[in-house]
Scaffold this motif. Structure first.
Motif, PDB file in Angstrom:
ATOM      1  N   THR A 318      40.942  68.127 -36.926  1.00 48.12           N
ATOM      2  CA  THR A 318      41.927  67.893 -35.872  1.00 48.12           C
ATOM      3  C   THR A 318      43.124  68.812 -36.016  1.00 48.12           C
ATOM      4  O   THR A 318      43.719  68.919 -37.101  1.00 48.12           O
ATOM      5  CB  THR A 318      42.399  66.427 -35.896  1.00 48.12           C
ATOM      6  N   ARG A 319      43.491  69.458 -34.925  1.00 45.37           N
ATOM      7  CA  ARG A 319      44.692  70.295 -34.908  1.00 45.37           C
ATOM      8  C   ARG A 319      45.778  69.704 -34.018  1.00 45.37           C
ATOM      9  O   ARG A 319      46.938  70.116 -34.089  1.00 45.37           O
ATOM     10  CB  ARG A 319      44.356  71.705 -34.416  1.00 45.37           C
ATOM     11  N   LEU A 320      45.402  68.747 -33.159  1.00 46.56           N
ATOM     12  CA  LEU A 320      46.370  68.161 -32.234  1.00 46.56           C
ATOM     13  C   LEU A 320      46.159  66.655 -32.203  1.00 46.56           C
ATOM     14  O   LEU A 320      45.102  66.173 -31.799  1.00 46.56           O
ATOM     15  CB  LEU A 320      46.177  68.746 -30.830  1.00 46.56           C
ATOM     16  N   GLY A 321      47.144  65.913 -32.664  1.00 46.29           N
ATOM     17  CA  GLY A 321      47.069  64.460 -32.658  1.00 46.29           C
ATOM     18  C   GLY A 321      47.607  63.886 -31.355  1.00 46.29           C
ATOM     19  O   GLY A 321      47.866  64.605 -30.390  1.00 46.29           O
ATOM     20  N   PRO A 322      47.818  62.573 -31.308  1.00 46.34           N
ATOM     21  CA  PRO A 322      48.318  61.921 -30.105  1.00 46.34           C
ATOM     22  C   PRO A 322      49.821  62.120 -29.941  1.00 46.34           C
ATOM     23  O   PRO A 322      50.504  62.584 -30.861  1.00 46.34           O
ATOM     24  CB  PRO A 322      47.998  60.453 -30.369  1.00 46.34           C
ATOM     25  N   LEU A 323      50.324  61.751 -28.775  1.00 48.16           N
ATOM     26  CA  LEU A 323      51.758  61.589 -28.614  1.00 48.16           C
ATOM     27  C   LEU A 323      52.154  60.232 -29.176  1.00 48.16           C
ATOM     28  O   LEU A 323      51.322  59.369 -29.431  1.00 48.16           O
ATOM     29  CB  LEU A 323      52.145  61.710 -27.139  1.00 48.16           C
ATOM     30  N   VAL A 324      53.435  60.025 -29.376  1.00 49.65           N
ATOM     31  CA  VAL A 324      53.887  58.885 -30.159  1.00 49.65           C
ATOM     32  C   VAL A 324      53.695  57.535 -29.467  1.00 49.65           C
ATOM     33  O   VAL A 324      53.552  56.508 -30.135  1.00 49.65           O
ATOM     34  CB  VAL A 324      55.373  59.067 -30.551  1.00 49.65           C
ATOM     35  N   SER A 325      53.645  57.520 -28.129  1.00 47.28           N
ATOM     36  CA  SER A 325      53.608  56.243 -27.420  1.00 47.28           C
ATOM     37  C   SER A 325      52.994  56.415 -26.037  1.00 47.28           C
ATOM     38  O   SER A 325      52.852  57.534 -25.523  1.00 47.28           O
ATOM     39  CB  SER A 325      55.021  55.673 -27.271  1.00 47.28           C
ATOM     40  N   GLN A 326      52.692  55.290 -25.432  1.00 49.72           N
ATOM     41  CA  GLN A 326      52.202  55.304 -24.052  1.00 49.72           C
ATOM     42  C   GLN A 326      53.250  55.872 -23.108  1.00 49.72           C
ATOM     43  O   GLN A 326      52.924  56.637 -22.187  1.00 49.72           O
ATOM     44  CB  GLN A 326      51.834  53.879 -23.624  1.00 49.72           C
ATOM     45  N   ASN A 327      54.504  55.514 -23.318  1.00 50.09           N
ATOM     46  CA  ASN A 327      55.576  56.025 -22.456  1.00 50.09           C
ATOM     47  C   ASN A 327      55.663  57.543 -22.548  1.00 50.09           C
ATOM     48  O   ASN A 327      55.829  58.221 -21.520  1.00 50.09           O
ATOM     49  CB  ASN A 327      56.922  55.402 -22.842  1.00 50.09           C
ATOM     50  N   GLN A 328      55.546  58.074 -23.752  1.00 46.14           N
ATOM     51  CA  GLN A 328      55.620  59.519 -23.912  1.00 46.14           C
ATOM     52  C   GLN A 328      54.403  60.195 -23.279  1.00 46.14           C
ATOM     53  O   GLN A 328      54.523  61.244 -22.633  1.00 46.14           O
ATOM     54  CB  GLN A 328      55.726  59.875 -25.391  1.00 46.14           C
ATOM     55  N   GLN A 329      53.246  59.604 -23.442  1.00 45.95           N
ATOM     56  CA  GLN A 329      52.039  60.149 -22.820  1.00 45.95           C
ATOM     57  C   GLN A 329      52.180  60.162 -21.300  1.00 45.95           C
ATOM     58  O   GLN A 329      51.873  61.175 -20.643  1.00 45.95           O
ATOM     59  CB  GLN A 329      50.827  59.316 -23.228  1.00 45.95           C
ATOM     60  N   ASP A 330      52.652  59.082 -20.726  1.00 43.04           N
ATOM     61  CA  ASP A 330      52.820  59.006 -19.274  1.00 43.04           C
ATOM     62  C   ASP A 330      53.833  60.038 -18.785  1.00 43.04           C
ATOM     63  O   ASP A 330      53.642  60.675 -17.734  1.00 43.04           O
ATOM     64  CB  ASP A 330      53.279  57.608 -18.862  1.00 43.04           C
ATOM     65  N   ARG A 331      54.898  60.211 -19.555  1.00 44.96           N
ATOM     66  CA  ARG A 331      55.933  61.164 -19.160  1.00 44.96           C
ATOM     67  C   ARG A 331      55.382  62.589 -19.146  1.00 44.96           C
ATOM     68  O   ARG A 331      55.593  63.339 -18.178  1.00 44.96           O
ATOM     69  CB  ARG A 331      57.109  61.063 -20.131  1.00 44.96           C
ATOM     70  N   VAL A 332      54.671  62.962 -20.200  1.00 42.80           N
ATOM     71  CA  VAL A 332      54.133  64.322 -20.282  1.00 42.80           C
ATOM     72  C   VAL A 332      53.072  64.546 -19.209  1.00 42.80           C
ATOM     73  O   VAL A 332      53.049  65.601 -18.548  1.00 42.80           O
ATOM     74  CB  VAL A 332      53.565  64.588 -21.688  1.00 42.80           C
ATOM     75  N   ARG A 333      52.199  63.570 -19.005  1.00 45.49           N
ATOM     76  CA  ARG A 333      51.190  63.703 -17.943  1.00 45.49           C
ATOM     77  C   ARG A 333      51.838  63.875 -16.579  1.00 45.49           C
ATOM     78  O   ARG A 333      51.332  64.602 -15.714  1.00 45.49           O
ATOM     79  CB  ARG A 333      50.279  62.482 -17.943  1.00 45.49           C
ATOM     80  N   GLY A 334      52.986  63.218 -16.376  1.00 43.61           N
ATOM     81  CA  GLY A 334      53.688  63.367 -15.110  1.00 43.61           C
ATOM     82  C   GLY A 334      54.113  64.806 -14.865  1.00 43.61           C
ATOM     83  O   GLY A 334      53.955  65.340 -13.757  1.00 43.61           O
TER      84      GLY A 334
END
Length: 469
Positions: A318-334
């Motif tokens: 793995t070279r890229l893990g998750p983002l820290v939270s659902q809120n952060q994931q939603d923000r970046v996807r936006g």
């Protein structure tokens, strides 16, 4: 209760129960499972911690630099013994791939702590100006409020410098990644750091953070995080004329001139932008490329991004893990979904693991320098590529930001250095110059006020006094 639960606060040199019964769950962002709970501290807990720090201040400030350095040396020894636990803990609560967690999340704070232990054994700074003796004294009780993306490094950068200067500290780590801070306080307990010099109150920003920022017994607030929160903290501190040090957001430019080593510049640039899944305030998220090399750079960046394996932080591939939270994931996807640019890698439809707060490594080309994609701090693995015609236009685009934290320039040495000097930013790497943890770190414009690391970081926690004789 889980095996990772930490039910206590550290106040006055003791592990003590919090004033209230509420807790904060800590999530593993790769599996979306709760792995631990920590206390949701209150203003009453902050009062107790500040009182302990005030009581300890005179004794700690009265020690010589060498004596404080010896305590920091013991703290470094105790913390270094926990390096493996630090990497694993950050892998669990933040999702940093284990190889990077060992090198950066564990290795960097140990280097910084070692540096302050060494600095602290130097003589106290004094200067004679005419009939005045100019001395440097500790500012007092420091309230340290730290972020989730480098959860131990940002703590150590504040705590070690404040301790070396003779200050006492009340720390609030991020509620998203609080567990690694407990390892530091375990080490402080083992190392015999005097009671009250370091105090830990976990909790939320609106409760514990606000209580620290506005507390009349806190002489200085040192904050790392978003510009919006930094602005609120500055207002709270200003109401009582308290000193602040703010390390805030960034939207850094990586300028690749036409005479650069293009393959190295692009590959290092992509790696910088995607470090810690893009959750890095200094990330070079804008890649500026001379038009004569632009198409080649776009193709190379897309291929490089495609080579980043996304997944389990504890899988060596793995070279890229998750983002820290659902809120952060939603923000970046936006940001990704709203982008009006050419998608050349990743994007919202790229395949991802079935669980976890993952975002694919994403690259956009032909990005408008005025667009949201080029102006806002996304804080995810999203890279924008922008063409320029000459050095003047490159500098104009690079400086077209309300931020000014970091950056890079690639090209012949003298020319690249000339461009670096014109960039309105706190740090610039020329041709891949390595990060220096002893050099001053901080930003221009809305990237912050003050500096961390090395002698400049130490100076932030001191006041200057003139004694006439």
């Amino acid at each position: 209760m889980t095996s990772l639960d930490r039910p206590h606060l550290f106040i006055g040199g003791q592990w003590v129960p919090p004033a209230g019964n509420e807790t904060i769950p800590v999530e593993d962002p790769a599996t979306e499972t709760i792995i631990a709970n920590v206390p949701a501290g209150t203003a009453e807990d902050v009062d107790r911690a500040v009182a302990a720090a005030q009581q300890a201040f005179d004794g700690w400030a009265g020690r010589t630099m060498a004596e404080r350095g010896a305590v920091l040396d013991r703290l470094h020894t105790a913390l270094a013994a926990k390096a493996g636990d630090i990497a694993r803990t950050v892998g669990l609560e933040l999702g940093t791939p284990l190889k990077i967690a060992k090198a950066v999340q564990a290795g960097l704070p140990l280097t910084v702590l070692r540096g302050y232990a060494d600095l602290a054994v130097r003589p106290e700074p004094e200067q004679t100006i005419g009939n005045s003796l100019v001395v440097h004294e500790p500012v007092g009780v420091v309230g340290a409020i730290t972020p989730w993306n480098y959860p131990l490094h940002q703590v150590v950068a504040k705590v070690a410098a404040a301790m070396a200067a003779g200050c006492t500290v009340v720390l609030k780590p991020s509620e998203l990644t609080p567990l690694v801070a407990y390892l530091l306080f375990d080490a402080a307990d083992e190392a015999g750091v005097p009671g009250g010099v370091l105090n830990l109150v976990t909790g939320t920003g609106p409760v514990v953070g606000a209580a620290i920022a506005g507390h009349p017994g806190v002489d200085m607030v040192s904050f790392t995080g978003s510009t919006a929160t930094g602005r609120a903290i500055a207002h709270a501190a200003a109401d009582r004329i308290a000193k602040v040090a703010l390390e805030l957001g960034g939207k850094s430019a990586n300028v690749i001139l036409e005479d650069a080593d293009l393959i190295k510049a692009v590959k290092v640039g992509v790696g910088n932008a995607f470090l810690n899944s893009g959750q890095t305030c200094t990330a070079w998220t804008r890649m500026l490329v001379h038009r004569s090399r632009y198409d080649e750079a776009v193709d190379l960046a897309a291929k490089t991004a495609a080579g980043y394996t996304v997944g389990d932080p504890f899988d060596e591939a793995t070279r890229l893990g998750p983002l820290v939270s659902q809120n952060q994931q939603d923000r970046v996807r936006g940001f990704v979904e709203r982008a009006a640019a050419s998608l050349v890698a990743g994007g919202p439809d790229a395949p991802l693991p079935g669980t976890g707060h993952f975002v694919a490594p994403t690259v956009f080309a032909d990005v408008d320098p005025q667009s949201e994609l080029a102006q806002e701090e996304i804080f995810g693995p999203v890279l924008s590529i922008i063409p320029f015609a000459d050095d003047d236009e490159a500098v104009t685009i690079a400086n077209n930001s309300r931020y000014g934290l970091a950056g890079g320039v690639w090209g012949s040495d003298e020319r690249a250095l000339a461009v670096a000097r014109r960039m309105r930013t706190g740090a610039v790497d020329v041709n891949g110059g390595a990060f220096n943890p002893l050099a001053p770190f901080g930003g221009f414009k809305q990237s912050g006020v003050g500096r961390e690391l090395g002698e400049y970081g130490l100076a932030e926690f001191r006041q200057v006094k003139a004694i006439q004789r």
